[in-house]
Write a protein that holds these residues in place. Structure first.
Motif, PDB file in Angstrom:
ATOM      1  N   GLY A  96       0.801  -1.217   0.000  1.00 43.17           N
ATOM      2  CA  GLY A  96       0.000   0.000   0.000  1.00 43.17           C
ATOM      3  C   GLY A  96       0.837   1.271   0.000  1.00 43.17           C
ATOM      4  O   GLY A  96       0.444   2.283  -0.580  1.00 43.17           O
ATOM      5  N   PHE A  97       2.015   1.223   0.636  1.00 46.52           N
ATOM      6  CA  PHE A  97       2.876   2.403   0.651  1.00 46.52           C
ATOM      7  C   PHE A  97       3.312   2.776  -0.760  1.00 46.52           C
ATOM      8  O   PHE A  97       3.223   3.925  -1.172  1.00 46.52           O
ATOM      9  CB  PHE A  97       4.104   2.167   1.549  1.00 46.52           C
ATOM     10  N   GLY A  98       3.799   1.803  -1.513  1.00 43.45           N
ATOM     11  CA  GLY A  98       4.231   2.065  -2.885  1.00 43.45           C
ATOM     12  C   GLY A  98       3.084   2.487  -3.778  1.00 43.45           C
ATOM     13  O   GLY A  98       3.229   3.384  -4.616  1.00 43.45           O
ATOM     14  N   LEU A 100       0.347   4.092  -2.919  1.00 44.12           N
ATOM     15  CA  LEU A 100      -0.037   5.468  -2.621  1.00 44.12           C
ATOM     16  C   LEU A 100       1.008   6.468  -3.116  1.00 44.12           C
ATOM     17  O   LEU A 100       0.667   7.527  -3.648  1.00 44.12           O
ATOM     18  CB  LEU A 100      -0.275   5.649  -1.114  1.00 44.12           C
ATOM     19  N   MET A 101       2.293   6.123  -2.980  1.00 44.68           N
ATOM     20  CA  MET A 101       3.335   7.037  -3.456  1.00 44.68           C
ATOM     21  C   MET A 101       3.274   7.198  -4.973  1.00 44.68           C
ATOM     22  O   MET A 101       3.402   8.313  -5.489  1.00 44.68           O
ATOM     23  CB  MET A 101       4.715   6.546  -3.014  1.00 44.68           C
ATOM     24  N   ARG A 102       3.058   6.121  -5.711  1.00 46.96           N
ATOM     25  CA  ARG A 102       2.935   6.229  -7.167  1.00 46.96           C
ATOM     26  C   ARG A 102       1.706   7.041  -7.549  1.00 46.96           C
ATOM     27  O   ARG A 102       1.750   7.875  -8.447  1.00 46.96           O
ATOM     28  CB  ARG A 102       2.893   4.838  -7.811  1.00 46.96           C
ATOM     29  N   GLN A 103       0.602   6.818  -6.850  1.00 44.65           N
ATOM     30  CA  GLN A 103      -0.624   7.572  -7.121  1.00 44.65           C
ATOM     31  C   GLN A 103      -0.380   9.066  -6.925  1.00 44.65           C
ATOM     32  O   GLN A 103      -0.776   9.880  -7.751  1.00 44.65           O
ATOM     33  CB  GLN A 103      -1.743   7.080  -6.199  1.00 44.65           C
ATOM     34  N   GLU A 104       0.300   9.425  -5.849  1.00 46.88           N
ATOM     35  CA  GLU A 104       0.606  10.835  -5.588  1.00 46.88           C
ATOM     36  C   GLU A 104       1.552  11.386  -6.649  1.00 46.88           C
ATOM     37  O   GLU A 104       1.347  12.483  -7.164  1.00 46.88           O
ATOM     38  CB  GLU A 104       1.221  10.996  -4.190  1.00 46.88           C
ATOM     39  N   SER A 105       2.575  10.640  -6.992  1.00 47.84           N
ATOM     40  CA  SER A 105       3.560  11.102  -7.980  1.00 47.84           C
ATOM     41  C   SER A 105       2.947  11.305  -9.358  1.00 47.84           C
ATOM     42  O   SER A 105       3.389  12.169 -10.121  1.00 47.84           O
ATOM     43  CB  SER A 105       4.716  10.105  -8.080  1.00 47.84           C
ATOM     44  N   GLN A 117       8.850   1.938  -5.901  1.00 49.73           N
ATOM     45  CA  GLN A 117       8.929   2.086  -4.448  1.00 49.73           C
ATOM     46  C   GLN A 117       8.087   1.013  -3.769  1.00 49.73           C
ATOM     47  O   GLN A 117       7.021   0.652  -4.248  1.00 49.73           O
ATOM     48  CB  GLN A 117       8.394   3.453  -3.995  1.00 49.73           C
ATOM     49  N   THR A 118       8.588   0.555  -2.650  1.00 46.75           N
ATOM     50  CA  THR A 118       7.870  -0.439  -1.867  1.00 46.75           C
ATOM     51  C   THR A 118       8.151  -0.199  -0.392  1.00 46.75           C
ATOM     52  O   THR A 118       8.872   0.724  -0.025  1.00 46.75           O
ATOM     53  CB  THR A 118       8.248  -1.878  -2.293  1.00 46.75           C
ATOM     54  N   ALA A 119       7.579  -1.021   0.430  1.00 44.98           N
ATOM     55  CA  ALA A 119       7.832  -0.970   1.873  1.00 44.98           C
ATOM     56  C   ALA A 119       7.676  -2.382   2.412  1.00 44.98           C
ATOM     57  O   ALA A 119       7.030  -3.232   1.793  1.00 44.98           O
ATOM     58  CB  ALA A 119       6.859  -0.021   2.570  1.00 44.98           C
ATOM     59  N   PRO A 146       1.456   9.907   7.428  1.00 40.76           N
ATOM     60  CA  PRO A 146       0.385   9.815   8.418  1.00 40.76           C
ATOM     61  C   PRO A 146       0.107   8.396   8.922  1.00 40.76           C
ATOM     62  O   PRO A 146      -0.393   8.214  10.029  1.00 40.76           O
ATOM     63  CB  PRO A 146      -0.829  10.391   7.684  1.00 40.76           C
ATOM     64  N   ALA A 147       0.465   7.377   8.162  1.00 44.56           N
ATOM     65  CA  ALA A 147       0.248   5.980   8.578  1.00 44.56           C
ATOM     66  C   ALA A 147       1.463   5.360   9.252  1.00 44.56           C
ATOM     67  O   ALA A 147       1.354   4.301   9.872  1.00 44.56           O
ATOM     68  CB  ALA A 147      -0.141   5.134   7.368  1.00 44.56           C
ATOM     69  N   ILE A 148       2.616   5.976   9.144  1.00 46.38           N
ATOM     70  CA  ILE A 148       3.855   5.364   9.627  1.00 46.38           C
ATOM     71  C   ILE A 148       3.887   5.187  11.150  1.00 46.38           C
ATOM     72  O   ILE A 148       4.201   4.095  11.627  1.00 46.38           O
ATOM     73  CB  ILE A 148       5.086   6.116   9.087  1.00 46.38           C
ATOM     74  N   PRO A 149       3.578   6.205  11.959  1.00 45.80           N
ATOM     75  CA  PRO A 149       3.646   5.982  13.413  1.00 45.80           C
ATOM     76  C   PRO A 149       2.741   4.845  13.899  1.00 45.80           C
ATOM     77  O   PRO A 149       3.150   4.043  14.744  1.00 45.80           O
ATOM     78  CB  PRO A 149       3.228   7.331  13.999  1.00 45.80           C
ATOM     79  N   TYR A 150       1.531   4.741  13.353  1.00 47.41           N
ATOM     80  CA  TYR A 150       0.631   3.665  13.773  1.00 47.41           C
ATOM     81  C   TYR A 150       1.168   2.304  13.321  1.00 47.41           C
ATOM     82  O   TYR A 150       1.083   1.319  14.063  1.00 47.41           O
ATOM     83  CB  TYR A 150      -0.780   3.900  13.241  1.00 47.41           C
TER      84      TYR A 150
END
Length: 173
Positions: A96-98, A100-105, A117-119, A146-150
């Motif tokens: 999901g991280f990758g 969302l980053m591609r969607q934003e980019s 990108q991945t996680a 925003p999702a990283i700390p959780y």
């Protein structure tokens, strides 16, 4: 002390051919957003999969970083091996991280579809691959942070706090 690993994956920066601007950008964003005390554990290494795997393992297992952020090596070029190294050392992938980053980019450049990108998670460490350009780093990191700390909470890591006026994070009530 909360430790966060930052790895600039770059043949040229590791050889001293040019300044490490991407890694410094990550430190700048985290310094602006995080309100808790934290310490960067910083590395600049070439695009060598074995060396990157060893560095990711070192930062997670020996240094005890709760988050390891890489910059660079996420494209389709032959030397771009960051996602492969990340996948090789993680027990769980977090696609999901990758996504969302591609969607934003894609809002900024049509070539975002070339990004890989991945996680993933290694024990109690979240590993996140970012692009190598500072502007793209800011765009991608700001949308997933925003999702990283959780996520770090869920894997048993330390409780990260932020300056809410600069970076609001989500934790369920």
């Amino acid at each position: 002390m909360i430790k966060i690993g930052i790895i600039n994956v770059s043949d040229r920066a590791s050889a001293g051919i040019y300044e490490d601007i991407p890694g410094k950008a990550v430190v700048g964003f985290l310094t602006e957003w995080l309100s808790c005390d934290w310490q960067p554990v910083y590395r600049i290494i070439p695009d060598e999969q074995n060396q990157l795997e060893a560095t990711l393992i070192e930062l997670a297992d020996q240094e005890g970083c709760c988050l390891v952020v890489t910059t660079g090596g996420t494209g389709p070029a032959v030397r771009d091996v960051t996602p492969e190294a990340t996948e090789a050392v993680c027990q769980k992938l977090m696609p999901g991280f990758g996504e969302l980053m591609r969607q934003e980019s894609l809002k900024y450049v049509p070539t975002a579809i070339l990004s890989r990108q991945t996680a993933g998670i290694r024990n109690q460490t979240l590993m996140l691959n970012l692009p190598g350009k500072p502007k793209a780093i800011g765009q991608c990191l700001s949308v997933v942070f925003p999702a990283i700390p959780y996520c770090i909470d869920l894997i048993g890591g330390p409780f990260l706090t932020t300056h809410e006026d600069k970076m609001a994070v989500f934790r369920p009530k």
